[in-house]
Design a protein around this motif. Structure first.
Motif, short mmCIF file in Angstrom:
data_model
loop_
_atom_site.label_atom_id
_atom_site.label_comp_id
_atom_site.label_asym_id
_atom_site.label_seq_id
_atom_site.Cartn_x
_atom_site.Cartn_y
_atom_site.Cartn_z
N LEU A 145 0.05 -17.31 27.14
CA LEU A 145 1.24 -17.65 27.93
C LEU A 145 1.24 -19.11 28.36
N SER A 146 0.06 -19.66 28.61
CA SER A 146 -0.01 -21.07 29.01
C SER A 146 0.17 -22.01 27.82
N GLY A 147 -0.02 -21.46 26.60
CA GLY A 147 0.11 -22.29 25.41
C GLY A 147 -1.10 -23.13 25.10
N THR A 148 -2.20 -22.95 25.85
CA THR A 148 -3.38 -23.80 25.66
C THR A 148 -4.35 -23.26 24.61
N GLY A 149 -4.18 -21.99 24.23
CA GLY A 149 -5.13 -21.41 23.28
C GLY A 149 -4.44 -20.71 22.13
N LEU A 150 -3.32 -21.25 21.67
CA LEU A 150 -2.58 -20.58 20.60
C LEU A 150 -3.39 -20.47 19.32
N LYS B 10 -6.37 -19.67 18.89
CA LYS B 10 -7.20 -18.46 18.89
C LYS B 10 -6.39 -17.24 18.48
N TYR B 11 -5.09 -17.27 18.76
CA TYR B 11 -4.24 -16.13 18.45
C TYR B 11 -3.73 -16.14 17.01
N VAL B 12 -3.81 -17.27 16.35
CA VAL B 12 -3.37 -17.34 14.95
C VAL B 12 -4.54 -17.69 14.04
N VAL B 13 -5.73 -17.31 14.44
CA VAL B 13 -6.91 -17.66 13.66
C VAL B 13 -6.88 -17.01 12.28
N LEU B 14 -6.23 -15.85 12.15
CA LEU B 14 -6.18 -15.21 10.83
C LEU B 14 -5.41 -16.07 9.83
N LYS B 15 -4.39 -16.75 10.29
CA LYS B 15 -3.66 -17.67 9.41
C LYS B 15 -4.59 -18.78 8.92
N THR B 16 -5.43 -19.27 9.82
CA THR B 16 -6.40 -20.30 9.46
C THR B 16 -7.41 -19.75 8.46
N ALA C 233 -3.21 -10.59 18.22
CA ALA C 233 -3.51 -11.78 17.43
C ALA C 233 -3.08 -11.61 15.97
N ALA C 234 -3.32 -10.41 15.42
CA ALA C 234 -2.92 -10.17 14.03
C ALA C 234 -1.41 -10.27 13.88
N PHE C 235 -0.68 -9.77 14.86
CA PHE C 235 0.79 -9.83 14.79
C PHE C 235 1.29 -11.26 14.91
N CYS C 236 0.58 -12.11 15.64
CA CYS C 236 0.99 -13.51 15.74
C CYS C 236 0.90 -14.21 14.39
N SER C 237 -0.05 -13.78 13.55
CA SER C 237 -0.23 -14.40 12.24
C SER C 237 0.54 -13.71 11.13
N SER C 238 1.00 -12.49 11.37
CA SER C 238 1.57 -11.67 10.29
C SER C 238 3.03 -11.99 10.03
N ASN D 297 -15.51 -7.30 18.71
CA ASN D 297 -15.30 -6.93 20.10
C ASN D 297 -15.48 -8.14 21.02
N ILE D 298 -16.43 -9.01 20.68
CA ILE D 298 -16.65 -10.22 21.48
C ILE D 298 -15.45 -11.15 21.35
N TYR D 299 -14.95 -11.29 20.12
CA TYR D 299 -13.78 -12.15 19.94
C TYR D 299 -12.59 -11.60 20.71
N ALA D 300 -12.45 -10.28 20.69
CA ALA D 300 -11.34 -9.66 21.44
C ALA D 300 -11.45 -9.98 22.92
N ASP D 301 -12.67 -9.92 23.46
CA ASP D 301 -12.87 -10.21 24.89
C ASP D 301 -12.53 -11.66 25.23
N SER D 302 -12.63 -12.54 24.24
CA SER D 302 -12.38 -13.96 24.51
C SER D 302 -10.90 -14.31 24.57
N LEU D 303 -10.05 -13.41 24.08
CA LEU D 303 -8.62 -13.69 24.03
C LEU D 303 -7.98 -13.38 25.37
N ASN D 304 -7.47 -14.38 26.01
CA ASN D 304 -6.86 -14.24 27.33
C ASN D 304 -5.36 -14.45 27.21
N VAL D 305 -4.61 -13.40 27.48
CA VAL D 305 -3.15 -13.49 27.33
C VAL D 305 -2.57 -14.55 28.26
N GLY D 306 -2.99 -14.55 29.51
CA GLY D 306 -2.46 -15.51 30.46
C GLY D 306 -2.92 -16.92 30.20
N GLY D 307 -4.24 -17.10 30.13
CA GLY D 307 -4.79 -18.44 30.00
C GLY D 307 -4.61 -19.05 28.63
#
Length: 364
Positions: free
Chosen positions: A121-126, A128-134, A164-169, A108-118
């Motif tokens: 969409l900005s491309g600065t935290g990609l 975090k969205y593909v961490v499952l691949k890592t 995030a799971a869909f970004c890695s799947s 739940n904490i990790y979910a709260d840390s994921l910011n769609v805009g920041g």
């Protein structure tokens, strides 16, 4: 290379967790190396595979502040402290080819840390969205083997963990049950996935403007629909007429109950019109539906397991292997299965094998 498959429906109670576990076990028995990832803060998959006491032992304690769950990687990754660790577990009765990365309420904490805009969409935290691949790559290093399939259990929502799971799947499978809300949710999935894909592509485009030679993200964010599963329906043997009985007509095969047959038809139409056609019309950067399921789109159907599912969870035994154990009648009483239950276990095992074979053929 491992094929990462998310099992998802934003509707709860459709059997996502049970399917993840039983698909993984069946694939393992077919000689495939499988990694299960519990990406749902409820952690039902971890409890089902490991049992209550073993799962509790994996959680963080004063002496092991990160525990041996997915948190041991994600918290350090998120806080950028270094030392990210991967721990895998094996269920006592799940096939040894299947490894599990246990879930944690901390997701739940990790979910709260994921910011769609920041972040996205900005491309600065990609990352975090593909961490499952890592995580998959690190798990393969840890185990010194390559996984054939990675199966991800997800919460019933369109929240950031699912995104995030869909970004890695590479693929996603949609289980559905016999009810109106499942039909409605299929349409919602068809609406949301194109948006997920577009957001990822927008973020990746911005990222590449300043990182043109970094290619690790280029093939991600392309989830492909690999089919749906009709789960938890009821059947009954079709009655013979008196004339058929007198004529010696043998017992007829079981047939899907009329109400379930009606919902099955509605679900098939929703899958075809509101999901597959929607994906194909709105996602043009890649093929969003697997070629092997274009004609029927369904890759499995699993009858209602009734009391078998409770025993499966109590015993931490996959459905198809229950015949090797005695059923739990009460906390202190176990007894043999009735013949109709043995037959039902065999049927469930057969259906899981058919589903696993379809996944092997489709998710390539």
């Amino acid at each position: 290379m491992a094929k990462i498959i998310s099992v998802f429906n934003n509707k709860g109670g459709v059997g996502k967790t049970s399917l993840c576990w039983n698909i993984a076990d069946t694939l393992g028995r077919k000689g495939k190396n499988v990694l299960l990832i519990d990406f749902d803060p409820q952690c039902n998959l971890s409890i089902a595979v490991l049992g209550d006491s073993t799962f509790v032992g994996a959680l963080p304690t004063q002496n092991a502040p990160y525990g041996t769950t997915i948190r041991a990687f994600l918290q350090r990754f998120l806080q950028n402290t270094g030392g990210e660790e991967i721990f895998t577990h094996n269920g006592p009765h799940t096939h040894s080819n299947v490894d599990l990365i246990a879930g944690d309420f901390w997701l739940n904490i990790y979910a709260d840390s994921l910011n769609v805009g920041g972040d996205l969409l900005s491309g600065t935290g990609l990352s975090k969205y593909v961490v499952l691949k890592t995580i998959v790559g690190r798990a393969e290093q840890l185990k010194s083997k390559n996984y054939d399939f990675v199966i991800i259990d997800l919460p019933p929502s369109f929240g950031s963990l699912v995104r995030a799971a869909f970004c890695s799947s590479d693929y996603f499978i949609v289980p559905c049950t016999s009810d109106n809300f499942s039909v409605y949710c299929v349409g919602l999935i068809g609406q949301m996935i194109p948006g997920f894909v577009k957001d990822w592509q927008d973020g990746l485009t911005r990222f590449k403007l300043t990182n043109p030679h970094f290619n690790d993200f280029d093939l991600l964010g392309k989830p492909t629909f690999a089919g749906w599963v009709f789960n938890g329906f009821d059947t009954a043997k079709e009655r013979r007429t008196n004339a058929e009985i007198q004529a010696g007509v043998p017992q007829k095969d079981k047939k899907m109950m009329q109400a379930d047959e009606t919902f099955h038809t509605s679900l098939q139409q929703a899958i075809d019109n509101d999901l597959v056609q929607k994906l194909n019309s709105e996602i043009t950067s890649y093929s969003p539906t697997a070629a092997g399921i274009q004609s029927v789109n369904k890759i499995g159907d699993i009858e209602d397991a009734n009391v078998l599912i409770q025993n499966s969870l109590w015993l931490n035994v996959p459905l198809g292997q229950l015949h090797n154990f005695r059923q739990v009648k009460s906390l202190n009483n176990r007894t043999n299965w009735a013949q109709n239950q043995v037959d039902q276990i065999a049927l469930l095992r057969q259906k899981m094998e058919e589903l696993a074979d379809n996944i092997i053929r489709t998710c390539v």
